[in-house]
Design a protein around this motif. Structure first.
Motif, short mmCIF file in Angstrom:
data_model
loop_
_atom_site.label_atom_id
_atom_site.label_comp_id
_atom_site.label_asym_id
_atom_site.label_seq_id
_atom_site.Cartn_x
_atom_site.Cartn_y
_atom_site.Cartn_z
N GLU A 18 19.40 19.11 51.04
CA GLU A 18 18.94 18.64 50.35
C GLU A 18 20.46 17.75 49.93
O GLU A 18 21.49 18.45 50.08
N ILE A 19 20.39 16.63 50.27
CA ILE A 19 21.71 16.04 50.43
C ILE A 19 21.96 15.53 48.78
O ILE A 19 23.50 15.16 48.68
N GLN A 20 21.38 15.31 48.06
CA GLN A 20 21.35 14.54 46.85
C GLN A 20 21.93 16.29 45.78
O GLN A 20 22.11 16.77 45.91
N ALA A 21 23.69 15.30 45.56
CA ALA A 21 24.13 16.75 45.14
C ALA A 21 23.51 17.58 43.50
O ALA A 21 23.89 18.31 43.58
N ALA A 22 23.08 16.17 43.07
CA ALA A 22 22.50 16.62 41.67
C ALA A 22 21.46 18.01 41.75
O ALA A 22 20.86 18.56 41.26
N THR A 23 20.12 17.13 42.70
CA THR A 23 19.16 18.13 43.12
C THR A 23 19.84 19.66 44.07
O THR A 23 19.00 20.43 43.34
N TYR A 24 20.84 19.46 44.36
CA TYR A 24 20.95 20.09 44.69
C TYR A 24 21.24 21.30 44.58
O TYR A 24 21.56 22.65 43.85
N ASP A 25 22.59 20.92 42.99
CA ASP A 25 22.96 22.16 42.24
C ASP A 25 21.10 23.03 41.40
O ASP A 25 21.32 23.82 40.96
N ARG A 26 21.03 21.70 41.54
CA ARG A 26 18.92 22.18 40.28
C ARG A 26 18.69 23.87 41.65
O ARG A 26 17.77 24.39 40.85
N LEU A 27 18.58 23.15 42.62
CA LEU A 27 17.76 24.21 43.75
C LEU A 27 18.48 25.28 43.82
O LEU A 27 18.11 26.45 43.49
N LEU A 28 20.36 25.36 43.66
CA LEU A 28 20.39 26.25 43.32
C LEU A 28 20.47 27.75 42.27
O LEU A 28 19.76 28.96 42.03
N THR A 29 19.74 26.43 41.12
CA THR A 29 19.93 26.76 39.86
C THR A 29 18.33 27.78 40.22
O THR A 29 18.31 29.32 39.39
N ASN A 30 17.34 26.95 40.29
CA ASN A 30 16.41 27.48 40.13
C ASN A 30 15.52 28.64 41.34
O ASN A 30 15.29 29.65 41.53
N LEU A 31 16.65 28.49 42.90
CA LEU A 31 16.64 29.74 43.70
C LEU A 31 17.15 31.46 42.91
O LEU A 31 16.28 32.07 42.90
N ALA A 32 18.49 31.05 42.21
CA ALA A 32 18.83 32.43 41.79
C ALA A 32 17.58 32.68 40.39
O ALA A 32 18.37 33.74 40.62
N VAL A 33 16.71 31.87 40.16
CA VAL A 33 16.14 32.11 38.75
C VAL A 33 14.77 33.30 39.73
O VAL A 33 14.28 34.01 39.51
N HIS A 34 14.14 32.65 40.58
CA HIS A 34 12.90 33.03 41.63
C HIS A 34 13.22 33.83 41.89
O HIS A 34 12.39 34.41 43.25
N LEU A 35 14.07 33.58 43.43
CA LEU A 35 14.18 34.24 44.36
C LEU A 35 14.23 35.67 44.22
O LEU A 35 13.08 36.40 45.24
N PRO A 36 15.06 36.14 43.22
CA PRO A 36 14.82 37.82 42.71
C PRO A 36 13.60 38.61 42.55
O PRO A 36 12.80 39.59 42.85
N GLU A 37 12.64 37.21 41.74
CA GLU A 37 11.11 37.98 42.10
C GLU A 37 10.75 38.17 43.37
O GLU A 37 9.44 39.03 43.30
N LEU A 38 10.81 37.84 44.35
CA LEU A 38 10.12 38.05 45.60
C LEU A 38 11.20 38.79 46.59
O LEU A 38 10.61 39.69 47.53
N GLY A 39 11.97 39.87 45.93
CA GLY A 39 12.86 40.96 46.55
C GLY A 39 13.99 40.42 47.11
O GLY A 39 14.79 41.28 47.72
N TYR A 40 14.30 39.60 47.08
CA TYR A 40 15.64 38.61 47.25
C TYR A 40 17.33 38.68 46.45
O TYR A 40 16.71 39.19 44.86
N SER A 41 18.63 39.33 47.16
CA SER A 41 19.84 39.94 46.77
C SER A 41 20.65 38.45 47.03
O SER A 41 20.73 38.65 47.76
N GLN A 42 21.36 37.41 45.76
CA GLN A 42 21.90 36.74 46.21
C GLN A 42 23.07 37.72 46.25
O GLN A 42 23.84 38.06 45.20
#
Length: 328
Positions: free
Chosen positions: A84-108
């Protein structure tokens, strides 16, 4: 141009996500049976922010979620790279992944990395998809690439990308979206739009004998969205079915043409998507000559109009005067 919060949430979006999900399901199932596919490498060149859409399952309603969900079903190791090239969008991407990936069994395990044991690894990159690395890919990787820009003017796959991967592994599929009249971009001068042909032709040139390119256009769509799918020739019938099914669910038809199987129809569809109606009329009977010509010759065959048009012509497929938020 930033990938805004509401981009990617039009009436086309559910069909696009259904199609992407079906293709990834095929990928997981086929890779399990192919000895050469010892690992899967999935690259999203335009990840966006992976925001959850109200009322929809996150893992089925954004490309990072769809990739992450299908990776959990693979019996072979999967590497996912999100760009993701846009910095602000990328920051939201990291936030959303941190919220939803654990629901699928991922660990950060790091700020930009999530894992499921040693079997699945997901990495993020705050950079353009045009810089995506393939250094980790070997002949034993099955590669799947997602390229979903806001419009064809933001194409995120570098011209040599398909050829680079094709030279490394024979297991390679692509899913690209092409918005050819989002926000009326077909009003751009032909000198700018002519580069759109190069985006497709670079993939045509990289095709090995066992692969083909499908151009799937949504019928009667003012924004002229189409999907360019690179896949194995033996999967052509199956790919057509999943594309037709996905768009039938939202009441839309699709025009389908394969580059190797029906080159004339494929080239004609490119002309319809990329050229304005008056330009196409100038090329009647000379379409094949124009396609075969170089850039300078193509421009010479389509001289600019003496005066820019004051408004759209009489073909609604040629003009779309609405905002970028209507992107697919």
């Amino acid at each position: 141009m930033a990938k805004h919060m509401n981009v990617g949430r039009s009436w086309r979006t559910p069909a696009k996500h259904d199609l992407l999900g079906s293709m990834l399901g095929q990928e997981v199932g086929a890779a399990a049976k192919i000895a050469d596919a010892r690992a899967l490498s999935w690259i999203d060149l335009t990840a966006g922010d992976a925001a959850r859409i109200d009322g929809l399952d996150w893992a089925s309603a954004c490309s990072p979620g769809i990739l992450a969900r299908h990776a959990t079903k693979s019996t072979k190791p999967v590497e996912i790279d999100l760009y993701e090239i846009q910095a602000a969008t990328y920051d939201r991407l990291l936030t959303n992944l941190a919220v939803h990936l654990p629901e699928l069994g991922y660990s950060q395990v790091a700020e930009t990395r999530w894992e499921i044991g040693t079997r699945v690894a997901l990495r993020t990159h705050n950079s353009s998809g045009r810089t995506a690395s393939i250094d980790h890919i070997t002949r034993n990787h099955a590669v799947f690439v997602v390229n979903d820009p806001n419009a064809i003017t933001e194409w995120a796959m570098r011209p040599t990308f398909a050829a680079e991967i094709a030279q490394t592994t024979w297991l390679f599929r692509t899913f690209s979206t092409m918005g050819c009249n989002v926000a009326g971009i077909k009003r751009l001068p032909i000198g700018e739009r002519i580069d759109w042909f190069d985006t497709v032709e670079s993939q045509q040139a990289a095709l090995p004998a066992h692969r083909d390119l499908l151009l799937a256009s949504i019928s009667r769509d003012e924004a002229q969205w189409a999907y360019l799918i690179g896949t194995a020739r033996k999967w052509r019938t199956t790919t057509e079915k999943v594309a037709e099914t996905a768009f039938r669910k939202i009441g839309k038809g699709t025009a389908l043409s394969w580059f190797l199987d029906d080159a004339d129809a494929f080239q004609e569809e490119k002309l319809r998507l990329f050229l304005q109606k008056p330009e196409r009329q100038k090329l009647v009977g000379r379409e094949a000559e124009w396609i075969a010509a170089g850039r300078a010759e193509r421009l010479a065959m389509l001289p600019p109009p003496e005066q820019a048009p004051d408004g759209p012509d009489d073909d609604p497929d040629d003009w779309g005067l609405f905002g970028i938020e209507d992107a697919a």
